[in-house]
Design a protein around this motif. Sequence first.
Motif, PDB file in Angstrom:
ATOM      1  N   UNK A  47      56.476  94.354 157.107  1.00 13.04           N
ATOM      2  CA  UNK A  47      55.873  93.089 157.537  1.00 13.04           C
ATOM      3  C   UNK A  47      55.768  92.085 156.391  1.00 13.04           C
ATOM      4  N   UNK A  48      55.555  92.602 155.174  1.00 15.20           N
ATOM      5  CA  UNK A  48      55.550  91.698 154.017  1.00 15.20           C
ATOM      6  C   UNK A  48      56.948  91.118 153.815  1.00 15.20           C
ATOM      7  N   UNK A  49      57.968  91.896 154.121  1.00 12.68           N
ATOM      8  CA  UNK A  49      59.348  91.418 153.983  1.00 12.68           C
ATOM      9  C   UNK A  49      59.642  90.288 154.960  1.00 12.68           C
ATOM     10  N   UNK A  50      59.086  90.390 156.169  1.00 14.73           N
ATOM     11  CA  UNK A  50      59.360  89.347 157.169  1.00 14.73           C
ATOM     12  C   UNK A  50      58.929  87.975 156.661  1.00 14.73           C
ATOM     13  N   UNK A  88      66.456  96.874 146.958  1.00  9.55           N
ATOM     14  CA  UNK A  88      66.181  97.116 148.376  1.00  9.55           C
ATOM     15  C   UNK A  88      66.268  95.820 149.169  1.00  9.55           C
ATOM     16  N   UNK A  89      66.435  95.980 150.478  1.00 14.61           N
ATOM     17  CA  UNK A  89      66.606  94.820 151.357  1.00 14.61           C
ATOM     18  C   UNK A  89      65.281  94.141 151.686  1.00 14.61           C
ATOM     19  N   UNK A  90      64.186  94.699 151.189  1.00 14.37           N
ATOM     20  CA  UNK A  90      62.879  94.103 151.421  1.00 14.37           C
ATOM     21  C   UNK A  90      62.019  94.248 150.189  1.00 14.37           C
ATOM     22  N   UNK A  91      60.767  93.816 150.307  1.00 19.99           N
ATOM     23  CA  UNK A  91      59.836  93.978 149.188  1.00 19.99           C
ATOM     24  C   UNK A  91      59.141  95.335 149.303  1.00 19.99           C
ATOM     25  N   UNK A 105      75.519  86.242 144.413  1.00 17.83           N
ATOM     26  CA  UNK A 105      75.216  87.180 143.335  1.00 17.83           C
ATOM     27  C   UNK A 105      74.440  86.406 142.275  1.00 17.83           C
ATOM     28  N   UNK A 106      73.108  86.581 142.247  1.00 14.06           N
ATOM     29  CA  UNK A 106      72.286  85.731 141.366  1.00 14.06           C
ATOM     30  C   UNK A 106      72.306  86.205 139.911  1.00 14.06           C
ATOM     31  N   UNK A 107      71.939  85.292 139.019  1.00 16.14           N
ATOM     32  CA  UNK A 107      71.835  85.639 137.600  1.00 16.14           C
ATOM     33  C   UNK A 107      70.482  86.299 137.312  1.00 16.14           C
ATOM     34  N   UNK A 108      69.463  85.919 138.080  1.00 17.39           N
ATOM     35  CA  UNK A 108      68.110  86.459 137.880  1.00 17.39           C
ATOM     36  C   UNK A 108      67.659  87.181 139.137  1.00 17.39           C
ATOM     37  N   UNK A 109      66.970  88.302 138.942  1.00 20.55           N
ATOM     38  CA  UNK A 109      66.398  89.013 140.087  1.00 20.55           C
ATOM     39  C   UNK A 109      64.904  89.181 139.854  1.00 20.55           C
ATOM     40  N   UNK A 110      64.161  89.430 140.933  1.00 21.11           N
ATOM     41  CA  UNK A 110      62.740  89.726 140.770  1.00 21.11           C
ATOM     42  C   UNK A 110      62.339  90.742 141.816  1.00 21.11           C
ATOM     43  N   UNK A 111      61.097  91.206 141.726  1.00 22.38           N
ATOM     44  CA  UNK A 111      60.676  92.302 142.600  1.00 22.38           C
ATOM     45  C   UNK A 111      60.384  91.837 144.017  1.00 22.38           C
ATOM     46  N   UNK A 112      59.960  90.572 144.151  1.00 20.35           N
ATOM     47  CA  UNK A 112      59.481  90.146 145.470  1.00 20.35           C
ATOM     48  C   UNK A 112      60.379  89.170 146.195  1.00 20.35           C
ATOM     49  N   UNK A 113      61.579  88.946 145.696  1.00 22.19           N
ATOM     50  CA  UNK A 113      62.554  88.156 146.442  1.00 22.19           C
ATOM     51  C   UNK A 113      62.367  86.655 146.333  1.00 22.19           C
ATOM     52  N   UNK A 146      55.876 102.275 146.828  1.00 18.04           N
ATOM     53  CA  UNK A 146      57.322 102.298 146.618  1.00 18.04           C
ATOM     54  C   UNK A 146      58.142 102.237 147.897  1.00 18.04           C
ATOM     55  N   UNK A 147      57.481 102.297 149.049  1.00 17.22           N
ATOM     56  CA  UNK A 147      58.226 102.202 150.310  1.00 17.22           C
ATOM     57  C   UNK A 147      58.537 100.737 150.598  1.00 17.22           C
ATOM     58  N   UNK A 148      59.514 100.487 151.463  1.00 17.20           N
ATOM     59  CA  UNK A 148      59.867  99.115 151.817  1.00 17.20           C
ATOM     60  C   UNK A 148      58.883  98.624 152.872  1.00 17.20           C
ATOM     61  N   UNK A 149      58.171  97.545 152.525  1.00 14.14           N
ATOM     62  CA  UNK A 149      57.083  97.022 153.352  1.00 14.14           C
ATOM     63  C   UNK A 149      57.662  96.061 154.401  1.00 14.14           C
TER      64      UNK A 149
END
Length: 327
Positions: free
Chosen positions: A142-145, A129-132, A80-88, A137-140
């Motif tokens: 191949x970019x997530x891989x 979301x579990x991906x970027x 459980x991180x203290x900081x989050x970001x959009x791209x993981x 706004x959809x979960x991408x």
Amino acid sequence: MDIRERPRRLRRTEAMRRLVRETHLTPSNLVLPVFVREGATAPVPISSMPGVVQHTPDSLRAAVTEAAELGVGGVMIFGVPAQRDANGDAACAADSILADAVRWTKATTGDALPVIADLCLDEFTTHGHCGVLAPDGSVDNDATLAVYERMALTLADAGADVLGLSGMMDGQVGAVRDALDGAGHVDVTLLAYAAKYASAFYGPFREAVESQLTGDRKTYQQDPANAIEALREVRLDVAEGADLVMVKPALPYLDIVGRVADEVDVPVAAYVVSGEYAMIEAAAAAGMIERERAILEVLTSVRRAGAQIIATYWASEVARLLRTSGA
Ligand code: PBG
């Protein structure tokens, strides 16, 4: 009356019942999921999961030491991180809370307790979301891989024995296997959450990891109505190199556990998830069911359905119970 077959003969005494028992639960079948919160100075209770906490480094060390002493089969770590970001990116940092927790655990229990690190972005992203996300706004997928590959190397470098691929992106097992092998991490084992359903039973977990999710995961997790699709997911994951496959949740999907176990030649795991835990704890707290019997019955049913490995928040407690009862 000419009753020649009397099944009740085999149920007459506890010793006789034990003699003919088909399914046994042992501590080594059980995997303990743990949450580790960055910056926590005292364990933080999770209100929807009585008895489960977000750990500090010290309470994590105590929990994994206890699990190893009890013969529990493994530990599965969520950060459980203290900081989050959009791209993981936070998930890929060498000093992410998850990578640190893997190192603390390995330094404490060594090879006595296989360490499974959760490989997914949902704890680390601002959108949950579990991906970027793609611009729309959809979960991408191949970019997530590409992010999973980086995260996998971080966790392997930290010493994880197993990576738990829980994001339900297409191709994730193959992509991560290639990345690990390319970096010489050929022995890091892959547990594919092959059949992970879009379930209401993850509710308390989202409190546990302080999930930022609004909306749902139905474009990547499976429709609860589908069974054949689970077999397809499992087939793909095994072909991509999964060493272990998991079905999740467990109780509403015991038919899937059984069908998957019939189908594959790798060990099958099932995850008794947070909502299943909360449901039994709440009913027991209200005096509606006998807590320990209900827990043992549930875990036995998951074994009976065909899971060799069960991830459960009760792992250490049940390991202790099995040890003292000699069941
Ligand atoms: C996502 C993840 C989830 C769980 C484990 N990994 C939740 C989700 O998909 O929203 C749920 C576990 C539980 O409910 O106990 N990485």
